[in-house]
Design an enzyme around this catalytic site. Sequence first.
Site, short mmCIF file in Angstrom:
data_model
loop_
_atom_site.label_atom_id
_atom_site.label_comp_id
_atom_site.label_asym_id
_atom_site.label_seq_id
_atom_site.Cartn_x
_atom_site.Cartn_y
_atom_site.Cartn_z
N SER A 1 0.83 -1.21 0.00
CA SER A 1 0.00 0.00 0.00
C SER A 1 0.86 1.25 0.00
O SER A 1 1.96 1.27 0.56
CB SER A 1 -0.90 0.00 1.25
OG SER A 1 -1.52 1.25 1.43
N TYR B 1 -2.41 -0.19 9.93
CA TYR B 1 -2.59 -0.78 8.60
C TYR B 1 -1.29 -0.66 7.80
O TYR B 1 -0.81 -1.64 7.22
CB TYR B 1 -3.73 -0.07 7.87
CG TYR B 1 -3.84 -0.44 6.41
CD1 TYR B 1 -4.26 -1.72 6.04
CD2 TYR B 1 -3.54 0.47 5.41
CE1 TYR B 1 -4.35 -2.08 4.70
CE2 TYR B 1 -3.63 0.13 4.07
CZ TYR B 1 -4.05 -1.15 3.72
OH TYR B 1 -4.14 -1.50 2.39
#
Length: 326
Positions: free
Chosen positions: A128, A153
């Site tokens: 990501s 995350y």
Amino acid sequence: MLKYLITGCAGFIGFHLSQDILKKGSMVIGFDNLNYYYDVDLKKSRLSQLNVYKNFKFHQLDLTDQQSILELCTHHNFDYVIHLAAQAGVRYSLENPHAYVDSNLVGFINILEGCRHGKVKHLVYASSSSVYGANQKIPFSTQDNVDHPISLYAATKKANELMAYTYSHLYKIPTTGLRFFTVYGPWGRPDMAYFLFTKAIIKGKPIKVFNHGKMKRDFTYIDDIVEGIVRVSEKIPQGSELNNNVPAKVYNIGNNQPVELMTFIEVLENCIGKKAIKEFLPMQPGDVPMTYADIDDLINDVGFSPRTSIEEGLDKFVQWYKSFYL
């Protein structure tokens, strides 16, 4: 016939990728746990689009199910594993951190072990753009230091890159991580801003504009992302002297053209044909003011070239949204 395992096949990217590969005649074994992070009916609707293909088989399976994943990988001897299943969302990681440990850390080691014992030719996995944290250097490069994530995350995605490198080093499993930059398009995730904005604008409700609109995002259309993933999967890393001959790579995959949030909203208003009611708010914890992908490596190595403008991409999304929900 090539055989793919696609995890998270009922998810946004996994669905589009599975559909593309199935259309080309390869076999796709997909799994997804169909969790309730967002609307399960949308996930089931995506699956219904995939189930029409004879070369598709679905397993409802959780990433934490170590034994089932191992059996799946050793039974099928997949050519390629494309691992997209994960607990997504920066903001939700503040509310439910254990979900990220279970899916993104425990789940990832289960995938790595499956690839190891199943002798997979190439593992491609989702990282990501959030790994860049509050990086001030623009555009974001894979050469930049990413040791300071600002959300759990992001920390799990950085951990995935390290875990993959270790398995590539120890067991010579070719691995490629893709740092996705704000993917959008039809069949998208309902928790993403463009989806929430569209729903609110159509209903005449206010939209939440964080950091008072002073944000930029490298919005990347789903068709461009799918093309990039397929190209990457076919380019199996060999290792080089630069990384001690470990067959592991990490790429940015983005549009390489950040769009200001207020411009994005204006384009969306034009596509919908209605003005938004804007509620301006401060920056949210774990968020960043700008994302911007340096994609030179991806262009040079696999010929990746995003072609979809924000105007074209949002128009296709709005058309799909109206046809699906209205």
